[in-house]
Design an enzyme around this catalytic site. Sequence first.
Site, PDB file in Angstrom:
ATOM      1  N   HIS A 213      10.419 -23.369   9.718  1.00  0.00           N
ATOM      2  CA  HIS A 213       9.435 -24.013  10.593  1.00  0.00           C
ATOM      3  C   HIS A 213       8.005 -23.871  10.090  1.00  0.00           C
ATOM      4  CE1 HIS A 213      11.983 -24.282  14.536  1.00  0.00           C
ATOM      5  NE2 HIS A 213      12.647 -24.690  13.471  1.00  0.00           N
TER       6      HIS A 213
ATOM      7  N   MET B  20      -1.252  -6.043   6.234  1.00  0.00           N
ATOM      8  CA  MET B  20      -0.992  -6.994   5.147  1.00  0.00           C
ATOM      9  C   MET B  20      -1.002  -8.428   5.663  1.00  0.00           C
ATOM     10  SD  MET B  20      -0.784  -5.720   2.145  1.00  0.00           S
ATOM     11  CE  MET B  20      -0.180  -4.403   1.065  1.00  0.00           C
TER      12      MET B  20
ATOM     13  N   CYS C 285       3.358  -2.947   4.016  1.00  0.00           N
ATOM     14  CA  CYS C 285       2.561  -1.764   4.363  1.00  0.00           C
ATOM     15  C   CYS C 285       3.342  -0.988   5.418  1.00  0.00           C
ATOM     16  CB  CYS C 285       1.149  -2.145   4.808  1.00  0.00           C
ATOM     17  SG  CYS C 285       1.023  -3.152   6.289  1.00  0.00           S
TER      18      CYS C 285
ATOM     19  N   HIS D 128       7.599 -30.349  11.449  1.00  0.00           N
ATOM     20  CA  HIS D 128       6.882 -29.097  11.154  1.00  0.00           C
ATOM     21  C   HIS D 128       5.732 -29.322  10.168  1.00  0.00           C
ATOM     22  CE1 HIS D 128       9.931 -27.113  13.427  1.00  0.00           C
ATOM     23  NE2 HIS D 128      10.872 -27.615  12.656  1.00  0.00           N
TER      24      HIS D 128
ATOM     25  N   ASP E 171       0.868  -1.172   0.000  1.00  0.00           N
ATOM     26  CA  ASP E 171       0.000   0.000   0.000  1.00  0.00           C
ATOM     27  C   ASP E 171       0.911   1.229   0.000  1.00  0.00           C
ATOM     28  OD1 ASP E 171       0.881   0.341   2.611  1.00  0.00           O
ATOM     29  OD2 ASP E 171      -1.117   0.278   3.524  1.00  0.00           O
TER      30      ASP E 171
ATOM     31  N   THR F 179       3.190  -0.958   8.763  1.00  0.00           N
ATOM     32  CA  THR F 179       3.641  -1.819   9.861  1.00  0.00           C
ATOM     33  C   THR F 179       3.835  -3.267   9.450  1.00  0.00           C
ATOM     34  OG1 THR F 179       1.351  -2.289  10.453  1.00  0.00           O
ATOM     35  CG2 THR F 179       2.406  -0.414  11.561  1.00  0.00           C
TER      36      THR F 179
HETATM   37  C1  RB5 Z   1      -1.522   3.150   6.302  1.00  0.00           C
HETATM   38  O1  RB5 Z   1      -1.505   4.385   6.934  1.00  0.00           O
HETATM   39  C2  RB5 Z   1      -1.243   2.073   7.316  1.00  0.00           C
HETATM   40  O2  RB5 Z   1      -2.323   1.932   8.194  1.00  0.00           O
HETATM   41  C3  RB5 Z   1      -0.978   0.758   6.626  1.00  0.00           C
HETATM   42  O3  RB5 Z   1       0.107   0.917   5.765  1.00  0.00           O
HETATM   43  C4  RB5 Z   1      -0.612  -0.412   7.508  1.00  0.00           C
HETATM   44  O4  RB5 Z   1       0.391  -0.086   8.402  1.00  0.00           O
HETATM   45  C5  RB5 Z   1      -1.742  -1.097   8.132  1.00  0.00           C
HETATM   46  O5  RB5 Z   1      -1.573  -2.105   8.841  1.00  0.00           O
END
Ligand code: RB5
Length: 141
Positions: free
Chosen positions: A98, A71, A65, A133, A8, A67
Amino acid sequence: MKIAIASDHGGYELRKLVASYLQDNGHEVVDHGCYSHDSVDYPDFAKLVCDEVGSGSCEAGILICGTGIGMSIAANRHRNIRAALCHEAFTARMSREHNNANVLCLGERVIGSEVALDAVRVWVNTEFAGGRHQKRLDKLS
Ligand code: RB5
């Protein structure tokens, strides 16, 4: 390896770096965007990559993304996807050895680009260990 990749807007810069890194190292990259810093919704981009991996048209996927959390949540809702949110090379290696992770998730706002590329390098070069595993993975399906 044929690898699908997407991000994103929060992972836009790191995705471009990772895609170049993979191409420079002999991988075939199917890049699904996004294509600017304009705000988009990460589930839409997770789906594009998970469809490629789930159908077998790509061997692995990488989703980025801000964080990596959104995703990874989105990717793990797709059938036959084992997505792992990794922050460095150790978790990247273990997710392959694993967990046989077939999608790697990264957070551009969490780790630096060199740490991210190191995680990607290790992830694409590590095989699933199988054995005990596999039995555990069978319980996930
Ligand atoms: C976008 O601002 C942010 O929320 C997205 O990239 C991601 O971190 C969501 O989990």
